[in-house]
Design a protein around this motif. Structure first.
Motif, PDB file in Angstrom:
ATOM      1  N   LEU A 131       0.825  -1.207   0.000  1.00  0.00           N
ATOM      2  CA  LEU A 131       0.000   0.000   0.000  1.00  0.00           C
ATOM      3  C   LEU A 131       0.860   1.258   0.000  1.00  0.00           C
ATOM      4  O   LEU A 131       0.500   2.264  -0.622  1.00  0.00           O
ATOM      5  N   GLU A 132       1.987   1.207   0.686  1.00  0.00           N
ATOM      6  CA  GLU A 132       2.901   2.353   0.643  1.00  0.00           C
ATOM      7  C   GLU A 132       3.473   2.511  -0.761  1.00  0.00           C
ATOM      8  O   GLU A 132       3.633   3.643  -1.248  1.00  0.00           O
ATOM      9  N   GLY A 133       3.801   1.398  -1.422  1.00  0.00           N
ATOM     10  CA  GLY A 133       4.255   1.479  -2.802  1.00  0.00           C
ATOM     11  C   GLY A 133       3.195   2.066  -3.718  1.00  0.00           C
ATOM     12  O   GLY A 133       3.486   2.902  -4.585  1.00  0.00           O
ATOM     13  N   VAL A 134       1.949   1.657  -3.535  1.00  0.00           N
ATOM     14  CA  VAL A 134       0.843   2.206  -4.320  1.00  0.00           C
ATOM     15  C   VAL A 134       0.703   3.706  -4.072  1.00  0.00           C
ATOM     16  O   VAL A 134       0.559   4.508  -5.007  1.00  0.00           O
ATOM     17  N   ARG A 135       0.745   4.100  -2.791  1.00  0.00           N
ATOM     18  CA  ARG A 135       0.626   5.529  -2.465  1.00  0.00           C
ATOM     19  C   ARG A 135       1.743   6.339  -3.116  1.00  0.00           C
ATOM     20  O   ARG A 135       1.510   7.410  -3.693  1.00  0.00           O
ATOM     21  N   ARG A 136       2.962   5.811  -3.036  1.00  0.00           N
ATOM     22  CA  ARG A 136       4.112   6.520  -3.583  1.00  0.00           C
ATOM     23  C   ARG A 136       3.982   6.708  -5.098  1.00  0.00           C
ATOM     24  O   ARG A 136       4.291   7.786  -5.628  1.00  0.00           O
ATOM     25  N   LEU A 137       3.521   5.687  -5.797  1.00  0.00           N
ATOM     26  CA  LEU A 137       3.477   5.743  -7.249  1.00  0.00           C
ATOM     27  C   LEU A 137       2.269   6.516  -7.770  1.00  0.00           C
ATOM     28  O   LEU A 137       2.322   7.078  -8.867  1.00  0.00           O
ATOM     29  N   ILE A 138       1.192   6.564  -6.994  1.00  0.00           N
ATOM     30  CA  ILE A 138       0.093   7.466  -7.357  1.00  0.00           C
ATOM     31  C   ILE A 138       0.561   8.906  -7.233  1.00  0.00           C
ATOM     32  O   ILE A 138       0.298   9.750  -8.094  1.00  0.00           O
ATOM     33  N   ASP A 139       1.286   9.186  -6.155  1.00  0.00           N
ATOM     34  CA  ASP A 139       1.824  10.528  -5.966  1.00  0.00           C
ATOM     35  C   ASP A 139       2.826  10.859  -7.077  1.00  0.00           C
ATOM     36  O   ASP A 139       2.896  11.986  -7.552  1.00  0.00           O
ATOM     37  N   TYR A 140       3.592   9.865  -7.486  1.00  0.00           N
ATOM     38  CA  TYR A 140       4.612  10.066  -8.508  1.00  0.00           C
ATOM     39  C   TYR A 140       3.994  10.245  -9.895  1.00  0.00           C
ATOM     40  O   TYR A 140       4.419  11.108 -10.661  1.00  0.00           O
ATOM     41  N   GLN A 141       2.981   9.419 -10.216  1.00  0.00           N
ATOM     42  CA  GLN A 141       2.423   9.456 -11.564  1.00  0.00           C
ATOM     43  C   GLN A 141       0.894   9.453 -11.533  1.00  0.00           C
ATOM     44  O   GLN A 141       0.284  10.485 -11.599  1.00  0.00           O
ATOM     45  N   ASP A 142       0.272   8.265 -11.410  1.00  0.00           N
ATOM     46  CA  ASP A 142      -1.183   8.168 -11.428  1.00  0.00           C
ATOM     47  C   ASP A 142      -1.591   6.745 -11.024  1.00  0.00           C
ATOM     48  O   ASP A 142      -0.734   5.859 -10.883  1.00  0.00           O
ATOM     49  N   PRO A 143      -2.881   6.481 -10.818  1.00  0.00           N
ATOM     50  CA  PRO A 143      -3.310   5.136 -10.422  1.00  0.00           C
ATOM     51  C   PRO A 143      -2.931   4.045 -11.415  1.00  0.00           C
ATOM     52  O   PRO A 143      -2.647   2.911 -11.022  1.00  0.00           O
ATOM     53  N   ALA A 144      -2.930   4.360 -12.694  1.00  0.00           N
ATOM     54  CA  ALA A 144      -2.571   3.335 -13.681  1.00  0.00           C
ATOM     55  C   ALA A 144      -1.122   2.885 -13.489  1.00  0.00           C
ATOM     56  O   ALA A 144      -0.810   1.697 -13.647  1.00  0.00           O
ATOM     57  N   TYR A 145      -0.254   3.818 -13.161  1.00  0.00           N
ATOM     58  CA  TYR A 145       1.152   3.473 -12.929  1.00  0.00           C
ATOM     59  C   TYR A 145       1.283   2.608 -11.672  1.00  0.00           C
ATOM     60  O   TYR A 145       2.067   1.659 -11.637  1.00  0.00           O
ATOM     61  N   ALA A 146       0.481   2.921 -10.643  1.00  0.00           N
ATOM     62  CA  ALA A 146       0.464   2.080  -9.441  1.00  0.00           C
ATOM     63  C   ALA A 146      -0.081   0.690  -9.771  1.00  0.00           C
ATOM     64  O   ALA A 146       0.348  -0.310  -9.178  1.00  0.00           O
ATOM     65  N   GLY A 147      -1.011   0.613 -10.719  1.00  0.00           N
ATOM     66  CA  GLY A 147      -1.502  -0.697 -11.148  1.00  0.00           C
ATOM     67  C   GLY A 147      -0.409  -1.529 -11.810  1.00  0.00           C
ATOM     68  O   GLY A 147      -0.340  -2.753 -11.615  1.00  0.00           O
ATOM     69  N   LEU A 148       0.453  -0.869 -12.593  1.00  0.00           N
ATOM     70  CA  LEU A 148       1.591  -1.583 -13.180  1.00  0.00           C
ATOM     71  C   LEU A 148       2.510  -2.125 -12.089  1.00  0.00           C
ATOM     72  O   LEU A 148       3.030  -3.241 -12.198  1.00  0.00           O
ATOM     73  N   TYR A 149       2.660  -1.348 -11.025  1.00  0.00           N
ATOM     74  CA  TYR A 149       3.458  -1.811  -9.885  1.00  0.00           C
ATOM     75  C   TYR A 149       2.870  -3.092  -9.291  1.00  0.00           C
ATOM     76  O   TYR A 149       3.602  -4.057  -9.015  1.00  0.00           O
ATOM     77  N   ALA A 158       2.680  -8.934  -8.387  1.00  0.00           N
ATOM     78  CA  ALA A 158       2.002 -10.232  -8.510  1.00  0.00           C
ATOM     79  C   ALA A 158       2.911 -11.257  -9.171  1.00  0.00           C
ATOM     80  O   ALA A 158       2.931 -12.437  -8.781  1.00  0.00           O
ATOM     81  N   ALA A 159       3.680 -10.823 -10.163  1.00  0.00           N
ATOM     82  CA  ALA A 159       4.631 -11.743 -10.801  1.00  0.00           C
ATOM     83  C   ALA A 159       5.712 -12.166  -9.814  1.00  0.00           C
ATOM     84  O   ALA A 159       6.146 -13.335  -9.797  1.00  0.00           O
ATOM     85  N   LEU A 160       6.132 -11.246  -8.955  1.00  0.00           N
ATOM     86  CA  LEU A 160       7.113 -11.596  -7.931  1.00  0.00           C
ATOM     87  C   LEU A 160       6.514 -12.569  -6.923  1.00  0.00           C
ATOM     88  O   LEU A 160       7.198 -13.474  -6.432  1.00  0.00           O
ATOM     89  N   GLN A 161       5.231 -12.369  -6.591  1.00  0.00           N
ATOM     90  CA  GLN A 161       4.582 -13.264  -5.634  1.00  0.00           C
ATOM     91  C   GLN A 161       4.535 -14.691  -6.151  1.00  0.00           C
ATOM     92  O   GLN A 161       4.601 -15.659  -5.377  1.00  0.00           O
ATOM     93  N   SER A 162       4.451 -14.870  -7.461  1.00  0.00           N
ATOM     94  CA  SER A 162       4.394 -16.211  -8.036  1.00  0.00           C
ATOM     95  C   SER A 162       5.695 -16.983  -7.843  1.00  0.00           C
ATOM     96  O   SER A 162       5.725 -18.201  -8.054  1.00  0.00           O
ATOM     97  N   LEU A 163       6.765 -16.287  -7.424  1.00  0.00           N
ATOM     98  CA  LEU A 163       8.037 -16.967  -7.166  1.00  0.00           C
ATOM     99  C   LEU A 163       8.024 -17.707  -5.838  1.00  0.00           C
ATOM    100  O   LEU A 163       8.998 -18.374  -5.487  1.00  0.00           O
ATOM    101  N   ALA A 164       6.934 -17.539  -5.063  1.00  0.00           N
ATOM    102  CA  ALA A 164       6.684 -18.339  -3.846  1.00  0.00           C
ATOM    103  C   ALA A 164       7.729 -18.115  -2.762  1.00  0.00           C
ATOM    104  O   ALA A 164       8.093 -19.040  -2.043  1.00  0.00           O
ATOM    105  N   SER A 165       8.171 -16.878  -2.615  1.00  0.00           N
ATOM    106  CA  SER A 165       9.096 -16.541  -1.525  1.00  0.00           C
ATOM    107  C   SER A 165       8.664 -15.215  -0.911  1.00  0.00           C
ATOM    108  O   SER A 165       8.918 -14.149  -1.490  1.00  0.00           O
ATOM    109  N   PRO A 166       7.975 -15.256   0.262  1.00  0.00           N
ATOM    110  CA  PRO A 166       7.554 -13.999   0.882  1.00  0.00           C
ATOM    111  C   PRO A 166       8.715 -13.042   1.153  1.00  0.00           C
ATOM    112  O   PRO A 166       8.568 -11.824   1.008  1.00  0.00           O
ATOM    113  N   ALA A 167       9.864 -13.591   1.553  1.00  0.00           N
ATOM    114  CA  ALA A 167      11.020 -12.720   1.835  1.00  0.00           C
ATOM    115  C   ALA A 167      11.483 -12.020   0.569  1.00  0.00           C
ATOM    116  O   ALA A 167      11.800 -10.828   0.576  1.00  0.00           O
ATOM    117  N   LEU A 168      11.504 -12.730  -0.547  1.00  0.00           N
ATOM    118  CA  LEU A 168      11.911 -12.133  -1.815  1.00  0.00           C
ATOM    119  C   LEU A 168      10.899 -11.090  -2.256  1.00  0.00           C
ATOM    120  O   LEU A 168      11.279 -10.004  -2.737  1.00  0.00           O
TER     121      LEU A 168
END
Length: 497
Positions: free
Chosen positions: A253-271, A276-286
């Motif tokens: 959520l902090e990443g989303v807030r930062r990128l909305i402030d930086y650009q717009d909601p669509a850019y936060a959606g790309l984030y 989500a692609a990183l989550q598929s690597l099955a490592s919460p720490a990563l």
């Protein structure tokens, strides 16, 4: 002849904090109450605004008369031979410990726990800050008694300066053979800023008598889930809550807030797509490490971002507070700006920027007008509107040459993380943290990017043979100096050059 020794006091203070006033107060108090007193000072820059060691010795006049003469007092503190050390800032307390002025058999250490970062800490390519917890622990082990709290905040609350707070803490400690009334009379004899100084003195006196440690921070209640009114932002929040584990919500959520402030909601959606692609690597720490650095990289500092940060109301308020501007005073803020040709090209649409970079006559024409920097007064209407125009160019950021280059690098970095995670999750975490090398703008960004490319090239050459600890060492070497000398030495040491 008496064997009585003087009371030996070292004061470590930075420029403008009233260290000299504090030393003079102690001398005046001693002389007014039947003590021989002497003060000396040794200035030293110490990579900041003028840190100085003031040294005071106090000796009772009665003992001097009994000996038939004047005592010989020292001009400098000696390691292992100081009764009392007062430090106006936590790093200065650490320096006193390092010099051997604080010893567990005799020294009372009174220090403020706030930090004023040194030049070395600020200019480090990575996080160069010294850990305050380590400083506190080290000082606590070294001192016979350690009185500490945020004296800068206490001074601000009282409308005074930190020297008055240190004087109050000294009185509250009971180390010197003087009562509170004698301390307060000393402030009153000074005749300058008496009322606020006495307020600060009283607060510090009570604090020093009631406790010797920092008050524990109150436990923060759990943050309520955000409930944005904007439908696009609300959809992003709901996506985080639905698609990711609760432990990751705050970070994402902090990443989303930062990128909305930086650009717009669509850019936060790309984030979030990338997370989500990183989550598929099955490592919460990563995911945690990579998502944090992904948000930082996606909010890279281009000219529009820098201009936007410089004209924000919060920045004007912060400068006004730090400068202590009074109601009847005017504040003027001057910015030095010197955009290079590359930064101008990166701000343009990608095709036009590439054309300008490779067209000799056009480059020469632009460089004629950008050879010298200029000073812009952002607190004036003209300067504010100028930077506001540059900041407004951020709406076209996705079409710029800089966006194309950064997006390509981010995608390559994410692909490297995914490929490495399939073989070695720990190594993938170290790859994710290599984003720390890419930061800032202008020369800082160029140097960091050069080091990043060097480290990633070494990773690709070594492949599975590269241990996570080795990649970590290379990254830390790259952050150690801006010229890359330590990185090259590390590469040679590991036969990766």
């Amino acid at each position: 002849m008496t064997t009585q020794q003087p009371i030996k006091i070292a004061i470590l203070a930075m420029g403008g904090e009233g260290g000299g006033v504090l030393a003079d107060w102690i001398v005046d108090m001693g002389e007014a109450n039947g003590w021989v007193a002497q003060t000396t000072s040794v200035p030293g820059v110490a990579q900041r605004t003028g840190a100085t060691i003031y040294y005071v010795e106090l000796f009772p006049e009665a003992a001097a008369r009994a000996d038939g003469g004047q005592p010989v007092l020292a001009l400098m503190p000696l390691p292992g031979d100081v009764d009392l050390v007062l430090a106006s800032e936590l790093m200065e307390a650490g320096r006193a410990v390092q010099r051997g002025l604080v010893t567990p058999d005799r020294t009372t250490l009174i220090a403020s726990t706030h930090r004023v970062y040194s030049i070395a800490e600020k200019s480090a390519m990575g996080d160069g800050r010294v850990d305050s917890r380590e400083l506190l622990a080290h000082a606590g082990r070294a001192a016979h008694r350690f009185i500490r709290f945020d004296m800068a905040q206490a001074a601000e609350d009282a409308g005074s300066v930190i020297s008055a707070v240190l004087f109050g803490a000294l009185a509250g400690s009971g180390v010197l053979p003087f009562g509170r009334a004698q301390f307060e009379a000393t402030i009153e004899r000074g005749g300058v800023g008496v009322k606020p100084s006495l307020r600060a003195f009283g607060a510090a006196f009570a604090r020093a008598q009631s406790e010797e440690g920092e008050a524990p921070a109150p436990a923060l209640p759990p943050a309520a889930p955000p409930q944005p009114r904007h439908p696009a932002v609300r959809a992003l929040v709901e996506r985080v809550q639905k698609d990711f584990a609760p432990a990751q919500h705050a970070l994402l959520l902090e990443g989303v807030r930062r990128l909305i402030d930086y650009q717009d909601p669509a850019y936060a959606g790309l984030y979030l797509d990338r997370a989500a692609a990183l989550q598929s690597l099955a490592s919460p720490a990563l995911l945690e490490v990579a998502a944090r650095h992904l948000a930082l990289w996606m909010s890279y500092e281009d000219t529009a971002r820098v201009a936007s940060l410089k004209i924000r109301a919060t920045r004007f308020d912060r400068v006004r507070d730090e400068s202590r501007v009074q109601a009847d005073q005017l504040l003027a803020i001057h910015e030095y700006m010197h955009p290079r040709l590359q930064e101008i090209c990166e701000t343009l649409p990608a095709g036009l920027g590439r054309w300008l970079m490779r067209t000799g006559w056009a480059r020469g024409l632009v460089e004629r007008f950008t050879q010298k920097g200029r000073v812009v007064q952002t607190s004036s209407l003209h300067g504010y509107l100028l930077l506001s125009t540059v900041a407004g160019m951020g709406r076209w950021r996705r079409s710029t040459l800089r966006y194309a280059d950064e997006n390509r690098r981010i995608e390559a970095w994410l692909a490297e993380i995914a490929a490495t995670a399939a073989r070695n999750t720990e190594l993938a975490i170290e790859v994710a943290q290599c984003q720390r090398l890419v930061k800032g703008y202008s020369d800082t960004h160029e140097r960091g990017l050069r080091n990043y490319d060097t480290v990633m090239a070494a990773l690709r050459r070594a492949g599975d043979a590269l241990a996570p600890a080795t990649l970590r060492e290379l990254r830390n070497a790259a952050l150690a100096d801006e010229h890359g000398h330590q990185l090259q030495a590390a590469l040679v040491r590991h036969a990766l050059a």
